[in-house]
Design a protein around this motif. Structure first.
Motif, PDB file in Angstrom:
ATOM      1  N   ILE A   1     -43.441 -24.424 -12.878  1.00  0.00           N
ATOM      2  CA  ILE A   1     -43.900 -23.181 -13.509  1.00  0.00           C
ATOM      3  C   ILE A   1     -43.149 -22.014 -12.883  1.00  0.00           C
ATOM      4  O   ILE A   1     -43.268 -21.749 -11.686  1.00  0.00           O
TER       5      ILE A   1
ATOM      6  N   CYS B   1     -47.418 -15.509  -6.784  1.00  0.00           N
ATOM      7  CA  CYS B   1     -46.189 -15.032  -7.407  1.00  0.00           C
ATOM      8  C   CYS B   1     -45.673 -13.800  -6.645  1.00  0.00           C
ATOM      9  O   CYS B   1     -46.414 -13.199  -5.874  1.00  0.00           O
TER      10      CYS B   1
ATOM     11  N   CYS C   1     -50.356 -13.037  -9.884  1.00  0.00           N
ATOM     12  CA  CYS C   1     -50.804 -14.379 -10.234  1.00  0.00           C
ATOM     13  C   CYS C   1     -50.926 -15.205  -8.955  1.00  0.00           C
ATOM     14  O   CYS C   1     -50.100 -15.093  -8.054  1.00  0.00           O
TER      15      CYS C   1
ATOM     16  N   LEU D   1     -57.060 -20.772 -10.907  1.00  0.00           N
ATOM     17  CA  LEU D   1     -55.916 -19.977 -11.340  1.00  0.00           C
ATOM     18  C   LEU D   1     -56.365 -18.539 -11.562  1.00  0.00           C
ATOM     19  O   LEU D   1     -57.399 -18.309 -12.197  1.00  0.00           O
TER      20      LEU D   1
ATOM     21  N   GLU E   1     -51.791 -13.683 -20.495  1.00  0.00           N
ATOM     22  CA  GLU E   1     -50.930 -14.150 -19.416  1.00  0.00           C
ATOM     23  C   GLU E   1     -51.473 -15.419 -18.770  1.00  0.00           C
ATOM     24  O   GLU E   1     -50.733 -16.390 -18.548  1.00  0.00           O
TER      25      GLU E   1
ATOM     26  N   LEU F   1     -50.172 -19.637 -18.560  1.00  0.00           N
ATOM     27  CA  LEU F   1     -50.076 -20.417 -17.329  1.00  0.00           C
ATOM     28  C   LEU F   1     -50.960 -21.661 -17.395  1.00  0.00           C
ATOM     29  O   LEU F   1     -50.564 -22.750 -16.942  1.00  0.00           O
ATOM     30  N   ASP F   2     -52.146 -21.506 -17.956  1.00  0.00           N
ATOM     31  CA  ASP F   2     -53.074 -22.633 -18.101  1.00  0.00           C
ATOM     32  C   ASP F   2     -52.467 -23.708 -19.001  1.00  0.00           C
ATOM     33  O   ASP F   2     -52.550 -24.905 -18.706  1.00  0.00           O
TER      34      ASP F   2
ATOM     35  N   GLU G   1     -49.280 -24.251 -19.512  1.00  0.00           N
ATOM     36  CA  GLU G   1     -48.162 -24.887 -18.810  1.00  0.00           C
ATOM     37  C   GLU G   1     -48.657 -25.943 -17.827  1.00  0.00           C
ATOM     38  O   GLU G   1     -48.077 -27.032 -17.720  1.00  0.00           O
TER      39      GLU G   1
END
Length: 356
Positions: free
Chosen positions: A66, A112, A117, A129, A144, A148-149, A151
């Motif tokens: 990711i 990040c 994040c 997350l 956003e 991510l979830d 992915e």
């Protein structure tokens, strides 16, 4: 990047305090957390240290693919190898929770580059997350974190029930596994003694009100986190929409009371703001509580245009920088409570001198 990634974090102010988001004078930040567990693995409260380690390695491999969390500039922290001081810095920056550090074996934290994040492995749930942004922007935060979830979900099979939704350690998170929160600065409602009935009313809407550092913490600096309490049987969009409406009502109430105080109790307001400014600029010892409450008054004065030479971004940054672990890290040595209060006062004096 330095040998200790904590040092890299400390070189930059916390991004969600940069005062750049919508309604940023009152809405400090918008945050969404998603709780997920991986099918076939025992949930953290029931897992052995070796089982947590195995799960941790599996999630780590998934995160590597990711870009945001596993790409260049991202940081990885293993609490089991960190000092207590460095762990407390992550807590003060709202990147991790107290529960996370209670289970050091088999835990990991990914952050990040801008700290917007982050992902905790093996907190109460296997995956927590988080995305956090300045101001009131729940919809964009949701878009956003949803990406991510998705992915993560491509490489990890999440524990999911067709009837109940995502399965979590705590029953209150079953369903969407979503916790949505907005941190608000509400000094006018506090000064007008309207905050207690306001909090009571929010509770009736099945929403929670917490302090600056989450559940079980004191409401310091007139900062309040408002969040949803349950997720079962509700869609993500409904949870976000309900909270967004309540937050907008609170923002309007705060703005109205600010105008009333400015117009009808101006001397009282000037005295309140002036005392806050004086305490920060001239004190030689400051407790964390005194500093946060004074920063709240200073921020209110700046938002209402009572100061022409105050850098609001530096004021905002102080809300985190005056925390005990941050001060001790900056001092380079362990400080007693008394020495920490003295160092905090000196630091505030210097920052206010620079912001003028």
């Amino acid at each position: 990047m330095s040998e200790n990634p904590i040092d890299d974090l400390l070189r930059h102010p916390v991004s969600f305090l940069d005062d750049s988001g919508p309604d940023g004078d009152i809405a400090i930040s918008s945050r969404i957390r998603l709780a997920r567990n991986v099918a076939g693995h025992p949930f953290p409260p029931a897992a052995s240290p070796s089982e947590r380690e195995e799960l941790c390695e599996e999630v780590t491999a998934a995160v590597a693919g990711i870009r945001v969390l596993g790409g260049p500039g991202a940081a990885c922290f293993s609490p089991g190898t960190m000092s207590d001081l460095d762990c407390r810095i992550l807590l003060e920056r709202r990147l991790a929770s107290k529960e996370f550090f209670a289970r050091k074996p088999g835990t990991r934290l990914f952050v990040c580059p801008q700290e917007a994040c982050s992902l905790m492995v093996n907190e109460e749930d296997q995956i927590r997350l988080q995305v956090i942004r300045p101001g009131l922007q729940l919809e964009s935060v949701w878009r956003e974190i949803d990406v991510l979830d998705d992915e993560l979900g491509k490489v990890l099979e999440f524990a999911f029930d067709d009837r109940l939704g995502y399965l979590t350690s705590c029953p209150t998170n079953v369903g969407t596994g979503m916790r949505v929160s907005v941190m608000l600065h509400l000094p006018a409602l506090v000064l007008a003694k309207q905050i207690a009935p306001t909090i009571h009313g929010i509770g009736k809407l099945h929403m929670a009100v917490r302090g600056i550092f989450g559940e079980g913490t004191e409401n310091l600096g007139c900062l309040f986190q408002i969040s949803n309490q349950s997720t079962l049987g509700e869609s993500e969009n409904r949870i976000i929409g309900n909270l967004d409406r309540v937050i907008k009502q609170l923002i309007n109430c705060e703005k109205l009371v600010r105008r009333e105080i400015l117009e009808h109790r101006r001397t009282y307001l000037l005295d309140y703001v002036g005392r806050a400014y004086g305490l920060l600029k001239y004190s030689y010892t400051l407790s964390e509580k005194e500093a946060l409450n004074s920063l709240s008054g200073l921020r209110l004065g700046a938002d209402l245009g009572l100061f022409q030479d105050i850098d609001i971004k530096k004021v905002n940054a102080l809300f985190v920088e005056i925390s005990p672990a941050h001060l001790q890290k900056r001092a380079g040595l362990e400080l007693s409570s008394e020495a920490c209060n003295e160092f905090r006062a000196a630091y505030c004096r210097e920052k206010l001198r620079q912001s003028a």
